[in-house]
Design a protein around this motif. Structure first.
Motif, PDB file in Angstrom:
ATOM      1  N   THR A  52       0.814  -1.218   0.000  1.00  0.00           N
ATOM      2  CA  THR A  52       0.000   0.000   0.000  1.00  0.00           C
ATOM      3  C   THR A  52       0.845   1.266   0.000  1.00  0.00           C
ATOM      4  OG1 THR A  52      -0.220  -0.056   2.429  1.00  0.00           O
ATOM      5  CG2 THR A  52      -1.955  -1.133   1.123  1.00  0.00           C
ATOM      6  N   ASN A  53       2.106   1.186   0.448  1.00  0.00           N
ATOM      7  CA  ASN A  53       2.980   2.353   0.348  1.00  0.00           C
ATOM      8  C   ASN A  53       3.091   2.844  -1.085  1.00  0.00           C
ATOM      9  OD1 ASN A  53       3.663   2.887   2.976  1.00  0.00           O
ATOM     10  ND2 ASN A  53       5.534   1.666   2.964  1.00  0.00           N
ATOM     11  N   MET A  54       3.175   1.890  -2.010  1.00  0.00           N
ATOM     12  CA  MET A  54       3.288   2.249  -3.426  1.00  0.00           C
ATOM     13  C   MET A  54       2.037   2.992  -3.895  1.00  0.00           C
ATOM     14  SD  MET A  54       6.244   0.779  -4.382  1.00  0.00           S
ATOM     15  CE  MET A  54       6.155   0.477  -6.138  1.00  0.00           C
ATOM     16  N   PHE A  55       0.885   2.469  -3.515  1.00  0.00           N
ATOM     17  CA  PHE A  55      -0.364   3.055  -4.004  1.00  0.00           C
ATOM     18  C   PHE A  55      -0.799   4.267  -3.177  1.00  0.00           C
ATOM     19  CE2 PHE A  55      -0.223  -1.344  -5.388  1.00  0.00           C
ATOM     20  CZ  PHE A  55      -0.354  -1.156  -6.768  1.00  0.00           C
ATOM     21  N   TYR A  56      -0.356   4.326  -1.928  1.00  0.00           N
ATOM     22  CA  TYR A  56      -0.566   5.529  -1.123  1.00  0.00           C
ATOM     23  C   TYR A  56       0.124   6.723  -1.789  1.00  0.00           C
ATOM     24  CZ  TYR A  56      -0.046   8.788   2.808  1.00  0.00           C
ATOM     25  OH  TYR A  56      -0.046   9.915   3.606  1.00  0.00           O
ATOM     26  N   SER A  57       1.273   6.466  -2.387  1.00  0.00           N
ATOM     27  CA  SER A  57       1.984   7.554  -3.060  1.00  0.00           C
ATOM     28  C   SER A  57       1.158   8.117  -4.215  1.00  0.00           C
ATOM     29  CB  SER A  57       3.345   7.061  -3.575  1.00  0.00           C
ATOM     30  OG  SER A  57       3.182   6.086  -4.593  1.00  0.00           O
ATOM     31  N   TYR A  61      -0.302  11.800  -4.199  1.00  0.00           N
ATOM     32  CA  TYR A  61       0.088  12.435  -5.462  1.00  0.00           C
ATOM     33  C   TYR A  61       1.293  13.373  -5.323  1.00  0.00           C
ATOM     34  CZ  TYR A  61      -1.350  13.212 -10.328  1.00  0.00           C
ATOM     35  OH  TYR A  61      -1.435  13.219 -11.704  1.00  0.00           O
ATOM     36  N   GLY A  62       2.009  13.263  -4.206  1.00  0.00           N
ATOM     37  CA  GLY A  62       3.158  14.149  -3.999  1.00  0.00           C
ATOM     38  C   GLY A  62       2.780  15.609  -3.875  1.00  0.00           C
ATOM     39  N   MET A  63       1.513  15.886  -3.556  1.00  0.00           N
ATOM     40  CA  MET A  63       0.964  17.237  -3.659  1.00  0.00           C
ATOM     41  C   MET A  63       1.154  18.090  -2.409  1.00  0.00           C
ATOM     42  SD  MET A  63      -2.833  18.169  -5.090  1.00  0.00           S
ATOM     43  CE  MET A  63      -2.705  17.065  -6.485  1.00  0.00           C
ATOM     44  N   ARG A  64       1.519  17.461  -1.286  1.00  0.00           N
ATOM     45  CA  ARG A  64       1.581  18.195  -0.018  1.00  0.00           C
ATOM     46  C   ARG A  64       2.548  19.383  -0.100  1.00  0.00           C
ATOM     47  NH1 ARG A  64       1.355  16.516   5.462  1.00  0.00           N
ATOM     48  NH2 ARG A  64       1.897  18.254   6.806  1.00  0.00           N
ATOM     49  N   THR A  65       3.770  19.127  -0.584  1.00  0.00           N
ATOM     50  CA  THR A  65       4.752  20.208  -0.666  1.00  0.00           C
ATOM     51  C   THR A  65       4.298  21.282  -1.653  1.00  0.00           C
ATOM     52  OG1 THR A  65       6.522  18.641  -0.157  1.00  0.00           O
ATOM     53  CG2 THR A  65       7.176  20.750  -1.106  1.00  0.00           C
ATOM     54  N   PHE A  66       3.735  20.873  -2.787  1.00  0.00           N
ATOM     55  CA  PHE A  66       3.214  21.822  -3.779  1.00  0.00           C
ATOM     56  C   PHE A  66       2.107  22.668  -3.159  1.00  0.00           C
ATOM     57  CE2 PHE A  66       0.580  23.295  -7.222  1.00  0.00           C
ATOM     58  CZ  PHE A  66       1.460  23.551  -8.270  1.00  0.00           C
ATOM     59  N   ILE A  85      -9.648  13.269  -3.719  1.00  0.00           N
ATOM     60  CA  ILE A  85     -10.688  12.245  -3.892  1.00  0.00           C
ATOM     61  C   ILE A  85     -10.463  11.482  -5.194  1.00  0.00           C
ATOM     62  CG2 ILE A  85     -13.159  11.877  -4.236  1.00  0.00           C
ATOM     63  CD1 ILE A  85     -13.623  14.291  -2.369  1.00  0.00           C
ATOM     64  N   VAL A  86     -10.095  12.204  -6.241  1.00  0.00           N
ATOM     65  CA  VAL A  86      -9.825  11.581  -7.541  1.00  0.00           C
ATOM     66  C   VAL A  86      -8.619  10.642  -7.459  1.00  0.00           C
ATOM     67  CG1 VAL A  86      -9.126  12.016  -9.927  1.00  0.00           C
ATOM     68  CG2 VAL A  86     -10.857  13.463  -8.852  1.00  0.00           C
ATOM     69  N   THR A  87      -7.528  11.128  -6.892  1.00  0.00           N
ATOM     70  CA  THR A  87      -6.314  10.313  -6.811  1.00  0.00           C
ATOM     71  C   THR A  87      -6.491   9.133  -5.862  1.00  0.00           C
ATOM     72  OG1 THR A  87      -5.397  11.777  -5.087  1.00  0.00           O
ATOM     73  CG2 THR A  87      -4.817  12.262  -7.369  1.00  0.00           C
ATOM     74  N   GLY A  88      -7.264   9.329  -4.793  1.00  0.00           N
ATOM     75  CA  GLY A  88      -7.529   8.235  -3.868  1.00  0.00           C
ATOM     76  C   GLY A  88      -8.316   7.112  -4.530  1.00  0.00           C
ATOM     77  N   GLY A  89      -9.311   7.482  -5.325  1.00  0.00           N
ATOM     78  CA  GLY A  89     -10.093   6.475  -6.056  1.00  0.00           C
ATOM     79  C   GLY A  89      -9.233   5.692  -7.032  1.00  0.00           C
ATOM     80  N   ALA A  90      -8.358   6.406  -7.744  1.00  0.00           N
ATOM     81  CA  ALA A  90      -7.462   5.739  -8.695  1.00  0.00           C
ATOM     82  C   ALA A  90      -6.507   4.795  -7.978  1.00  0.00           C
ATOM     83  CB  ALA A  90      -6.678   6.791  -9.484  1.00  0.00           C
ATOM     84  N   ALA A  91      -5.981   5.234  -6.844  1.00  0.00           N
ATOM     85  CA  ALA A  91      -5.044   4.404  -6.079  1.00  0.00           C
ATOM     86  C   ALA A  91      -5.711   3.117  -5.596  1.00  0.00           C
ATOM     87  CB  ALA A  91      -4.500   5.198  -4.885  1.00  0.00           C
ATOM     88  N   PHE A  92      -6.950   3.218  -5.144  1.00  0.00           N
ATOM     89  CA  PHE A  92      -7.657   2.034  -4.641  1.00  0.00           C
ATOM     90  C   PHE A  92      -7.900   1.025  -5.768  1.00  0.00           C
ATOM     91  CE2 PHE A  92     -11.545  -0.313  -3.586  1.00  0.00           C
ATOM     92  CZ  PHE A  92     -11.151  -0.888  -2.386  1.00  0.00           C
ATOM     93  N   LEU A 220       7.966   6.037  -7.387  1.00  0.00           N
ATOM     94  CA  LEU A 220       9.297   5.438  -7.490  1.00  0.00           C
ATOM     95  C   LEU A 220      10.004   5.439  -6.133  1.00  0.00           C
ATOM     96  CD1 LEU A 220      10.408   7.144 -10.822  1.00  0.00           C
ATOM     97  CD2 LEU A 220       9.951   4.702 -10.520  1.00  0.00           C
ATOM     98  N   ASN A 221       9.870   6.553  -5.404  1.00  0.00           N
ATOM     99  CA  ASN A 221      10.526   6.677  -4.109  1.00  0.00           C
ATOM    100  C   ASN A 221      10.016   5.630  -3.125  1.00  0.00           C
ATOM    101  OD1 ASN A 221      10.655   8.296  -1.209  1.00  0.00           O
ATOM    102  ND2 ASN A 221      12.413   8.674  -2.525  1.00  0.00           N
ATOM    103  N   ALA A 222       8.712   5.386  -3.155  1.00  0.00           N
ATOM    104  CA  ALA A 222       8.142   4.351  -2.282  1.00  0.00           C
ATOM    105  C   ALA A 222       8.686   2.980  -2.642  1.00  0.00           C
ATOM    106  CB  ALA A 222       6.621   4.362  -2.385  1.00  0.00           C
ATOM    107  N   GLY A 223       8.983   2.790  -3.922  1.00  0.00           N
ATOM    108  CA  GLY A 223       9.490   1.501  -4.376  1.00  0.00           C
ATOM    109  C   GLY A 223      10.889   1.179  -3.898  1.00  0.00           C
ATOM    110  N   ILE A 224      11.663   2.198  -3.546  1.00  0.00           N
ATOM    111  CA  ILE A 224      13.051   1.963  -3.123  1.00  0.00           C
ATOM    112  C   ILE A 224      13.116   1.044  -1.907  1.00  0.00           C
ATOM    113  CG2 ILE A 224      15.173   3.051  -2.287  1.00  0.00           C
ATOM    114  CD1 ILE A 224      14.328   5.557  -3.856  1.00  0.00           C
ATOM    115  N   SER A 225      12.208   1.232  -0.954  1.00  0.00           N
ATOM    116  CA  SER A 225      12.186   0.368   0.226  1.00  0.00           C
ATOM    117  C   SER A 225      11.173  -0.761   0.100  1.00  0.00           C
ATOM    118  CB  SER A 225      11.873   1.202   1.477  1.00  0.00           C
ATOM    119  OG  SER A 225      10.623   1.841   1.344  1.00  0.00           O
ATOM    120  N   SER A 226      10.110  -0.554  -0.674  1.00  0.00           N
ATOM    121  CA  SER A 226       9.052  -1.567  -0.762  1.00  0.00           C
ATOM    122  C   SER A 226       9.441  -2.739  -1.660  1.00  0.00           C
ATOM    123  CB  SER A 226       7.757  -0.931  -1.285  1.00  0.00           C
ATOM    124  OG  SER A 226       7.260   0.023  -0.383  1.00  0.00           O
TER     125      SER A 226
END
Length: 414
Positions: A52-57, A61-66, A85-92, A220-226
């Motif tokens: 889920t780390n991969m799909f949580y990313s 959407y990396g949007m927090r800093t933006f 809401i859109v990105t969460g639906g896609a991730a699920f 990709l970043n989540a994938g480094i450890s996952s």
């Protein structure tokens, strides 16, 4: 009437306190599952976290800093909520498809899907946390994390203890998370800003397109450890993954604590970058580096001196044959903290190309190393592969950051 901003110092203290409590509660999930139901369920929990780390990313959407760096309010607050809401639906949907494609056993598959619902709650909170951070009301953020952490841990422990069933426990966690968002976060965000959606779906589309490089980097970043953990489960099974996760759980304090230290400075980095204050920018970065380094030194010393005793106290004698895994895992978390710091700074300066190239290189090198190292050294190979990927990433990130800040400084002088 909108609430007034708090001082940076007070905001950071509240954010740190809340983050540490929530982190502690997350860490206890891994400890309690071993105490209550053994290494196999610990492996399933770790598998659910890793997948889920991969799909949580994708969901966040990396949007927090933006979002926090959007000091000019280019996008309405409601636009950020709708986009989540859109990105969460896609991730699920993607997570569910991944589980089906990998043909996990019934308990593991259902556990991953339900845990993903819980992660969607965390992703929704992330957008509200962005509002709290942007308007320097991280007292609300900190209090929310304390409430969510206690509610999450309490519901998980009670339902796992009663039913001895991870999917039920994960479902209880998800319900408690969404309730806190509904009853606490929404109400307090409305005290500092308006989150009404203006109906402009073109702006939502535009925001998603602009942030697309961020979600690619974050995935990709989540994938480094996952990915190394994914291969460990494939090669060695849930039991070994559960052991590895049990050792890894305490080490997460380092990288998460370092991240929580950095997050409040995002707005300051953005302000110095846009003002062309190169010296101030580097000074702020090196301050963050020094803090992360100090935390890292303490963590390494603590692991060397007290690690075996601490693992024995937390997990029991059955963990003693595996305590040699601890120090390499601490190194993994230290490198992860530095990589997250540099990734966050590169996001602020909008060097998305550098982010993606650095993370692609890390994922490729780490994935290839996982296949080789895990076969050679078992669980220890998982850490070695992660260390290699993170080292590649950090070196490239720093090179791109130097180039970006140098170019911005030259432009500001012209």
């Amino acid at each position: 009437m909108k609430d007034k901003k708090m001082s940076i110092k007070t905001s950071i203290l509240w954010n740190t306190w809340g983050s540490l409590v929530y982190l502690g509660c997350q860490w206890l999930l891994s400890v309690l599952v071993i105490r209550i139901s053994g290494f196999e369920n610990s492996g399933i929990l770790t598998l659910a976290m890793s997948i889920t780390n991969m799909f949580y990313s994708i969901a966040v959407y990396g949007m927090r800093t933006f979002q926090v760096a959007d000091t000019e309010n280019e996008y309405a607050q409601g636009t950020y909520v709708i986009s989540r809401i859109v990105t969460g639906g896609a991730a699920f949907i993607l997570c569910t498809a991944f589980v089906a494609a990998n043909r996990y056993d019934q308990v593991s598959g259902i556990s991953i899907v339900i845990y993903m619902i819980f992660r969607l709650g965390e992703a929704l909170f992330d957008v509200y946390a962005g509002f709290f951070q942007k308007y320097w009301r991280m007292d609300y953020l900190g209090k929310s994390m304390v409430i969510r952490g206690v509610a999450m841990l309490g519901s998980y422990t009670i339902f796992l203890g009663i039913f001895q069933c991870l999917p039920v426990a994960f479902g209880a966690m998800a319900v408690s998370t969404f309730l806190v968002i509904l009853l606490y976060d929404r109400r307090h965000v409305k005290r500092i800003t308006s989150i009404k959606f203006d109906g402009n779906f073109k702006k939502v589309q535009e925001l998603l397109i602009r942030c697309f490089p961020l979600v690619v980097y974050l995935f990709l970043n989540a994938g480094i450890s996952s990915i190394p953990r994914y291969f460990l489960e494939k090669f060695s099974g849930n039991d070994k993954l559960g052991v590895y996760a049990a050792i890894a759980a305490p080490t997460l304090v380092v990288q998460m604590a370092s991240t929580y230290i950095f997050n409040p400075f995002v707005t300051a980095f953005a302000e110095k970058y846009h003002a062309g204050d190169r010296d101030g920018f580097w000074k702020l970065l090196f301050t963050c580096v020094k803090v992360v380094t100090a935390v890292s030194v303490v963590a390494l010393a603590g692991a060397a001196l007290l690690g075996k005793w601490g693992l024995l106290l937390l997990i029991g004698e059955k963990i003693l044959p595996y305590t040699g895994l601890l120090l390499p895992l601490v190194v993994c978390t230290i490198l992860t903290a530095f990589s997250w710091l540099l990734c966050g700074v590169l996001t602020v300066v909008k060097d998305f190309k550098g982010l993606i190239i650095s993370n692609v290189a890390a994922v490729v090198s780490g994935s290839v190393a996982s296949v080789i190292f895990i076969r050679l050294w078992g669980m220890q190979g998982t850490s070695f592969a992660t260390i290699l990927g993170l080292t590649v990433e950090i070196v490239l990130l720093f090179v791109f950051l130097q180039k970006r800040i140098g170019n911005s400084a030259a432009l500001s002088r012209s």
